[in-house]
Write an enzyme that holds these catalytic residues in place. Structure first.
Site, PDB file in Angstrom:
ATOM      1  N   LYS A   1       0.835  -1.203   0.000  1.00  0.00           N
ATOM      2  CA  LYS A   1       0.000   0.000   0.000  1.00  0.00           C
ATOM      3  C   LYS A   1       0.877   1.263   0.000  1.00  0.00           C
ATOM      4  O   LYS A   1       2.097   1.182   0.223  1.00  0.00           O
ATOM      5  CB  LYS A   1      -0.904  -0.032   1.234  1.00  0.00           C
ATOM      6  CG  LYS A   1      -1.872  -1.218   1.264  1.00  0.00           C
ATOM      7  CD  LYS A   1      -2.777  -1.120   2.493  1.00  0.00           C
ATOM      8  CE  LYS A   1      -3.648  -2.342   2.653  1.00  0.00           C
ATOM      9  NZ  LYS A   1      -4.592  -2.191   3.797  1.00  0.00           N
TER      10      LYS A   1
ATOM     11  N   ASN B   1      -1.390   0.012   7.196  1.00  0.00           N
ATOM     12  CA  ASN B   1      -0.849  -1.275   7.614  1.00  0.00           C
ATOM     13  C   ASN B   1      -0.044  -1.980   6.511  1.00  0.00           C
ATOM     14  O   ASN B   1       0.010  -3.195   6.434  1.00  0.00           O
ATOM     15  CB  ASN B   1      -1.956  -2.164   8.185  1.00  0.00           C
ATOM     16  CG  ASN B   1      -3.116  -2.347   7.223  1.00  0.00           C
ATOM     17  OD1 ASN B   1      -3.000  -2.006   6.049  1.00  0.00           O
ATOM     18  ND2 ASN B   1      -4.211  -2.907   7.703  1.00  0.00           N
TER      19      ASN B   1
ATOM     20  N   TYR C   1     -11.898  -2.077  -3.381  1.00  0.00           N
ATOM     21  CA  TYR C   1     -12.390  -2.242  -2.003  1.00  0.00           C
ATOM     22  C   TYR C   1     -13.922  -2.280  -1.934  1.00  0.00           C
ATOM     23  O   TYR C   1     -14.491  -2.028  -0.874  1.00  0.00           O
ATOM     24  CB  TYR C   1     -11.817  -1.141  -1.107  1.00  0.00           C
ATOM     25  CG  TYR C   1     -10.431  -1.491  -0.566  1.00  0.00           C
ATOM     26  CD1 TYR C   1     -10.229  -2.636   0.214  1.00  0.00           C
ATOM     27  CD2 TYR C   1      -9.331  -0.688  -0.820  1.00  0.00           C
ATOM     28  CE1 TYR C   1      -8.981  -2.970   0.709  1.00  0.00           C
ATOM     29  CE2 TYR C   1      -8.071  -1.017  -0.321  1.00  0.00           C
ATOM     30  CZ  TYR C   1      -7.907  -2.156   0.447  1.00  0.00           C
ATOM     31  OH  TYR C   1      -6.667  -2.488   0.952  1.00  0.00           O
TER      32      TYR C   1
ATOM     33  N   ARG D   1       2.974  -6.679   9.237  1.00  0.00           N
ATOM     34  CA  ARG D   1       2.249  -5.618   9.940  1.00  0.00           C
ATOM     35  C   ARG D   1       2.750  -5.481  11.385  1.00  0.00           C
ATOM     36  O   ARG D   1       2.827  -4.369  11.910  1.00  0.00           O
ATOM     37  CB  ARG D   1       0.751  -5.907   9.906  1.00  0.00           C
ATOM     38  CG  ARG D   1       0.137  -5.625   8.532  1.00  0.00           C
ATOM     39  CD  ARG D   1      -1.295  -6.068   8.483  1.00  0.00           C
ATOM     40  NE  ARG D   1      -1.975  -5.683   7.257  1.00  0.00           N
ATOM     41  CZ  ARG D   1      -3.152  -6.132   6.898  1.00  0.00           C
ATOM     42  NH1 ARG D   1      -3.794  -7.005   7.670  1.00  0.00           N
ATOM     43  NH2 ARG D   1      -3.723  -5.734   5.771  1.00  0.00           N
TER      44      ARG D   1
ATOM     45  N   ARG E   1      -1.436 -14.390   3.985  1.00  0.00           N
ATOM     46  CA  ARG E   1      -2.168 -13.698   5.065  1.00  0.00           C
ATOM     47  C   ARG E   1      -1.439 -13.876   6.397  1.00  0.00           C
ATOM     48  O   ARG E   1      -1.429 -12.992   7.235  1.00  0.00           O
ATOM     49  CB  ARG E   1      -3.590 -14.257   5.177  1.00  0.00           C
ATOM     50  CG  ARG E   1      -4.500 -13.932   4.009  1.00  0.00           C
ATOM     51  CD  ARG E   1      -5.050 -12.546   4.037  1.00  0.00           C
ATOM     52  NE  ARG E   1      -6.077 -12.348   5.040  1.00  0.00           N
ATOM     53  CZ  ARG E   1      -6.810 -11.252   5.138  1.00  0.00           C
ATOM     54  NH1 ARG E   1      -6.616 -10.254   4.285  1.00  0.00           N
ATOM     55  NH2 ARG E   1      -7.712 -11.139   6.076  1.00  0.00           N
TER      56      ARG E   1
ATOM     57  N   GLU F   1      -9.788  -9.610  -7.399  1.00  0.00           N
ATOM     58  CA  GLU F   1      -8.813  -8.528  -7.223  1.00  0.00           C
ATOM     59  C   GLU F   1      -7.753  -8.540  -8.329  1.00  0.00           C
ATOM     60  O   GLU F   1      -7.312  -7.486  -8.787  1.00  0.00           O
ATOM     61  CB  GLU F   1      -8.149  -8.666  -5.854  1.00  0.00           C
ATOM     62  CG  GLU F   1      -9.124  -8.394  -4.715  1.00  0.00           C
ATOM     63  CD  GLU F   1      -8.586  -8.757  -3.334  1.00  0.00           C
ATOM     64  OE1 GLU F   1      -9.328  -8.565  -2.356  1.00  0.00           O
ATOM     65  OE2 GLU F   1      -7.435  -9.225  -3.234  1.00  0.00           O
TER      66      GLU F   1
ATOM     67  N   HIS G   1      -1.657  -5.456   1.636  1.00  0.00           N
ATOM     68  CA  HIS G   1      -2.926  -6.190   1.498  1.00  0.00           C
ATOM     69  C   HIS G   1      -2.639  -7.555   0.895  1.00  0.00           C
ATOM     70  O   HIS G   1      -1.798  -7.679   0.013  1.00  0.00           O
ATOM     71  CB  HIS G   1      -3.861  -5.411   0.560  1.00  0.00           C
ATOM     72  CG  HIS G   1      -4.971  -6.242   0.009  1.00  0.00           C
ATOM     73  ND1 HIS G   1      -6.163  -6.410   0.671  1.00  0.00           N
ATOM     74  CD2 HIS G   1      -5.070  -7.003  -1.114  1.00  0.00           C
ATOM     75  CE1 HIS G   1      -6.943  -7.222  -0.031  1.00  0.00           C
ATOM     76  NE2 HIS G   1      -6.295  -7.593  -1.120  1.00  0.00           N
TER      77      HIS G   1
ATOM     78  N   PHE H   1     -15.150   3.232   7.690  1.00  0.00           N
ATOM     79  CA  PHE H   1     -13.757   3.537   7.343  1.00  0.00           C
ATOM     80  C   PHE H   1     -13.528   3.659   5.844  1.00  0.00           C
ATOM     81  O   PHE H   1     -12.416   3.984   5.418  1.00  0.00           O
ATOM     82  CB  PHE H   1     -12.821   2.458   7.927  1.00  0.00           C
ATOM     83  CG  PHE H   1     -13.072   1.057   7.419  1.00  0.00           C
ATOM     84  CD1 PHE H   1     -12.537   0.631   6.214  1.00  0.00           C
ATOM     85  CD2 PHE H   1     -13.856   0.168   8.146  1.00  0.00           C
ATOM     86  CE1 PHE H   1     -12.764  -0.656   5.740  1.00  0.00           C
ATOM     87  CE2 PHE H   1     -14.080  -1.130   7.682  1.00  0.00           C
ATOM     88  CZ  PHE H   1     -13.542  -1.536   6.475  1.00  0.00           C
TER      89      PHE H   1
HETATM   90  P1  ATP Z   1      -6.484  -6.061   3.807  1.00  0.00           P
HETATM   91  O1  ATP Z   1      -7.798  -6.419   3.158  1.00  0.00           O
HETATM   92  O2  ATP Z   1      -5.972  -4.698   3.433  1.00  0.00           O
HETATM   93  O3  ATP Z   1      -5.469  -7.162   3.720  1.00  0.00           O
HETATM   94  P2  ATP Z   1      -7.598  -6.874   6.183  1.00  0.00           P
HETATM   95  O4  ATP Z   1      -8.214  -7.944   5.351  1.00  0.00           O
HETATM   96  O5  ATP Z   1      -6.765  -7.248   7.320  1.00  0.00           O
HETATM   97  O6  ATP Z   1      -6.739  -5.938   5.355  1.00  0.00           O
HETATM   98  P3  ATP Z   1     -10.149  -5.585   6.052  1.00  0.00           P
HETATM   99  O7  ATP Z   1     -11.107  -5.710   7.155  1.00  0.00           O
HETATM  100  O8  ATP Z   1     -10.381  -6.336   4.787  1.00  0.00           O
HETATM  101  O9  ATP Z   1      -8.698  -5.880   6.657  1.00  0.00           O
HETATM  102  O10 ATP Z   1     -10.045  -4.040   5.693  1.00  0.00           O
HETATM  103  C1  ATP Z   1      -9.365  -3.614   4.519  1.00  0.00           C
HETATM  104  C2  ATP Z   1      -8.490  -2.427   4.844  1.00  0.00           C
HETATM  105  O11 ATP Z   1      -9.320  -1.322   5.225  1.00  0.00           O
HETATM  106  C3  ATP Z   1      -7.573  -2.621   6.068  1.00  0.00           C
HETATM  107  O12 ATP Z   1      -6.382  -3.291   5.778  1.00  0.00           O
HETATM  108  C4  ATP Z   1      -7.336  -1.183   6.483  1.00  0.00           C
HETATM  109  O13 ATP Z   1      -6.367  -0.541   5.650  1.00  0.00           O
HETATM  110  C5  ATP Z   1      -8.711  -0.571   6.261  1.00  0.00           C
HETATM  111  N1  ATP Z   1      -9.554  -0.680   7.451  1.00  0.00           N
HETATM  112  C6  ATP Z   1     -10.318  -1.723   7.822  1.00  0.00           C
HETATM  113  N2  ATP Z   1     -10.969  -1.505   8.972  1.00  0.00           N
HETATM  114  C7  ATP Z   1     -10.600  -0.257   9.352  1.00  0.00           C
HETATM  115  C8  ATP Z   1     -10.902   0.577  10.458  1.00  0.00           C
HETATM  116  N3  ATP Z   1     -11.760   0.179  11.418  1.00  0.00           N
HETATM  117  N4  ATP Z   1     -10.327   1.797  10.517  1.00  0.00           N
HETATM  118  C9  ATP Z   1      -9.482   2.222   9.570  1.00  0.00           C
HETATM  119  N5  ATP Z   1      -9.164   1.496   8.483  1.00  0.00           N
HETATM  120  C10 ATP Z   1      -9.696   0.266   8.376  1.00  0.00           C
HETATM  121 MG    MG Z   2      -9.470  -7.711   3.597  1.00  0.00          MG
END
Ligand code: ATP
Ligand code: MG
Length: 150
Positions: free
Chosen positions: A9, A112, A49, A102, A85, A126, A115, A57
């Protein structure tokens, strides 16, 4: 062969962590079959997304994803979705194991670093969102070493 979509990212690119992330992926024995730097524009970021559309968020996430370029990768290997993951770690740095990407480098639950697709079905969507089929390569690892004379 199973594939996953990895995105370093904007914060990962700006913090100069591209090399470290690639080293981690290659070091685990996975095969990188596509790689490019992209500057997401709003439409593409929202498409990528889309499953999070409407969540509190979402606007902040989209703004963050547009802030600088990302590095997009397609990575191939047995069980690659789950394994990547695991290397990435939990979304919130405090909850991520210390040896994960992370756990080591994330600033907070949004910034973070990286992805990784959460399922083979997500990966398919994706990959299609970010890559043309001709940008994904097929090759055998070590081919060069084994077939080059002298
Ligand atoms: P990713 O999909 O990026 O690997 P993830 O699967 O761990 O991360 P998801 O729940 O899919 O997390 O959310 C996608 C992304 O959206 C997160 O990685 C983060 O950058 C952002 N995000 C998710 N939840 C929050 C939150 N509560 N506050 C801020 N940003 C968030
Ligand atoms: Mg995710």
């Amino acid at each position: 062969m199973e594939r996953t979509l990895v995105l370093i990212k904007p914060d990962g690119v700006c913090k100069a962590l591209v090399g470290k992330v690639l080293q981690e992926i290659e070091g685990q024995g996975f095969k990188i079959v596509a790689l490019k730097m992209i500057r997401l524009e709003e439409k593409k970021a929202k498409e990528f997304y889309h499953p999070h559309k409407g969540k509190h968020f979402f606007p902040g996430l989209i703004k963050f994803m547009l802030a600088a370029p990302s590095i997009a990768l397609v990575v191939e290997g047995k069980g690659v979705v789950k394994k990547i993951r695991k290397i990435i770690g939990e979304r919130i740095p405090e909850e991520a194991a210390p040896e994960t990407i992370r756990g080591q480098y994330a600033s907070d639950g949004r910034r973070n670093i990286i992805h990784g697709s959460d399922s083979p079905i997500s990966a398919e969507r994706e990959i299609e969102c970010l890559f043309h089929p001709e940008e994904i390569y097929s090759y055998k690892k070590k081919d060069w070493l084994e077939s080059e004379p002298g």
